[in-house]
Design an enzyme around this catalytic site. Structure first.
Site, PDB file in Angstrom:
ATOM      1  CG  ASN A   9      15.199 -56.904  70.691  1.00  0.00           C
ATOM      2  OD1 ASN A   9      14.323 -57.611  71.186  1.00  0.00           O
ATOM      3  ND2 ASN A   9      16.497 -57.128  70.881  1.00  0.00           N
ATOM      4  CE  LYS A  11      17.705 -55.171  74.034  1.00  0.00           C
ATOM      5  NZ  LYS A  11      19.123 -55.012  74.343  1.00  0.00           N
ATOM      6  CG  HIS A  95      20.094 -59.657  70.184  1.00  0.00           C
ATOM      7  ND1 HIS A  95      20.786 -59.390  71.339  1.00  0.00           N
ATOM      8  CD2 HIS A  95      19.589 -58.466  69.760  1.00  0.00           C
ATOM      9  CE1 HIS A  95      20.681 -58.101  71.616  1.00  0.00           C
ATOM     10  NE2 HIS A  95      19.964 -57.513  70.676  1.00  0.00           N
ATOM     11  CD  GLU A  97      20.526 -58.242  74.858  1.00  0.00           C
ATOM     12  OE1 GLU A  97      19.356 -58.641  74.740  1.00  0.00           O
ATOM     13  OE2 GLU A  97      20.830 -57.030  74.888  1.00  0.00           O
ATOM     14  CD  GLU A 165      21.580 -55.271  67.363  1.00  0.00           C
ATOM     15  OE1 GLU A 165      20.852 -54.304  67.590  1.00  0.00           O
ATOM     16  OE2 GLU A 165      21.485 -56.344  67.973  1.00  0.00           O
ATOM     17  N   GLY A 171      22.705 -51.029  74.459  1.00  0.00           N
ATOM     18  CA  GLY A 171      22.225 -50.698  75.799  1.00  0.00           C
ATOM     19  C   GLY A 171      23.203 -49.880  76.629  1.00  0.00           C
ATOM     20  CB  SER A 211      23.108 -46.589  72.105  1.00  0.00           C
ATOM     21  OG  SER A 211      23.479 -47.459  73.158  1.00  0.00           O
TER      22      SER A 211
HETATM   23  C1  PEP Z   1      19.182 -54.268  70.736  1.00  0.00           C
HETATM   24  O1  PEP Z   1      18.502 -54.730  71.612  1.00  0.00           O
HETATM   25  O2  PEP Z   1      19.401 -54.944  69.733  1.00  0.00           O
HETATM   26  C2  PEP Z   1      19.698 -52.910  70.896  1.00  0.00           C
HETATM   27  C3  PEP Z   1      20.379 -52.384  69.907  1.00  0.00           C
HETATM   28  O3  PEP Z   1      19.444 -52.272  72.084  1.00  0.00           O
HETATM   29  P1  PEP Z   1      19.651 -50.699  72.392  1.00  0.00           P
HETATM   30  O4  PEP Z   1      18.999 -49.936  71.268  1.00  0.00           O
HETATM   31  O5  PEP Z   1      19.005 -50.482  73.700  1.00  0.00           O
HETATM   32  O6  PEP Z   1      21.137 -50.442  72.402  1.00  0.00           O
END
Ligand code: PEP
Length: 251
Positions: A9, A11, A95, A97, A165, A171, A211
């Site tokens: 992803n 983003k 997601h 976000e 997630e 992040g 992460s």
């Molecule tokens: C994500 O954007 O869904 C995500 C898991 O980001 P990261 O791997 O940076 O934690």
């Protein structure tokens, strides 16, 4: 045995040119013919250009979101058919976000899921609890609601991928332990089994996101119910994304 899936992803990062360069570095770095599903999700403006680079090279394209209507007066939105036209096979839906910054609810997620599936676009539906919810001991309640409401009225699970997630892990550099993640993945699979039957639930790929790095993917993927990962930060560098691909390939 379920195939593994790794979805990058990206983003809101990268211009069209930067996205094309990253996609090219990924297809050139993939070790042999992948025995799982590799998916990348660039920004909307780069989808078509990235598709030109990856088509026929063992990597699929995802959008980071999709709208629940086909066409009309919905300024700023994009439909599943338009995404398929740009080369997408998948769309990330719900997601955290989008839930946090754009007010998405389980209801909007459900509408998007239905429309994507009806249009032949494969959804990757994201669910996850906040840190506060985990501390309060309501992780199962939260995940249960998100999964059931997100899939409400959807008859089969063909084409559906779920990404667990935990919001506190996205992040932050603070990934869930393999034990924490496996517990929730098994819980999600049990919910799917209740509604759709054991056979169907066993076929669904459930990804972990939060992460993920080349250093921690190995232990996560060894677990019974973690079938891959949704990767943010570590998918923005071809070297780390390819290291993650190498870690799950051929297992
Ligand atoms: C994500 O954007 O869904 C995500 C898991 O980001 P990261 O791997 O940076 O934690």
């Amino acid at each position: 045995m379920r195939r593994w899936m790794l979805t990058g992803n990206w983003k809101m990062h990268n211009t069209i040119g930067e996205s094309v360069d990253l996609a090219r570095a990924i297809v050139e770095g993939i070790p042999g013919r992948p025995d799982g599903d590799i998916v990348i999700a660039p920004v909307f403006t780069a989808l078509s250009a990235v598709h030109e680079v990856i088509k026929g090279r063992g990597v699929s394209l995802a959008a980071q979101d999709v709208f629940s209507e086909e066409k009309g007066a919905y300024t700023g939105e994009i439909s599943p058919t338009m995404l398929k036209d740009a080369g997408c096979d998948y769309a990330i839906i719900g997601h955290s976000e989008r839930r946090k910054y754009f007010g998405e609810t389980d209801g909007t997620v459900n509408a998007k899921m239905k429309k994507a599936l009806a249009s032949g676009l494969k959804p990757i539906m994201c669910v996850g609890e906040t840190e506060e919810e985990r501390e309060k001991g309501i992780t199962e309640f939260v995940i249960g609601c998100q999964v059931k409401k997100g899939l409400f009225g959807i008859e089969g699970l063909v084409g559906v991928t779920i990404a667990y997630e935990p919001v506190w892990a996205i992040g932050t550099g603070k990934n869930a332990t393999p034990e924490q993640a496996e517990y929730v993945h098994a819980f999600i699979r049990a919910i799917l089994s209740e509604t759709y039957g054991n056979g169907r639930s066993e076929e669904v790929q459930i990804l972990y996101g939060g992460s993920v790095t080349p250093d921690n993917i190995g232990r996560l993927i060894e677990t019974k119910n973690i079938d891959g990962a949704l990767i943010g930060g570590a998918s923005l560098k071809s070297e780390s994304f390819i290291s993650i691909i190498r870690a799950v390939s051929g297992r």
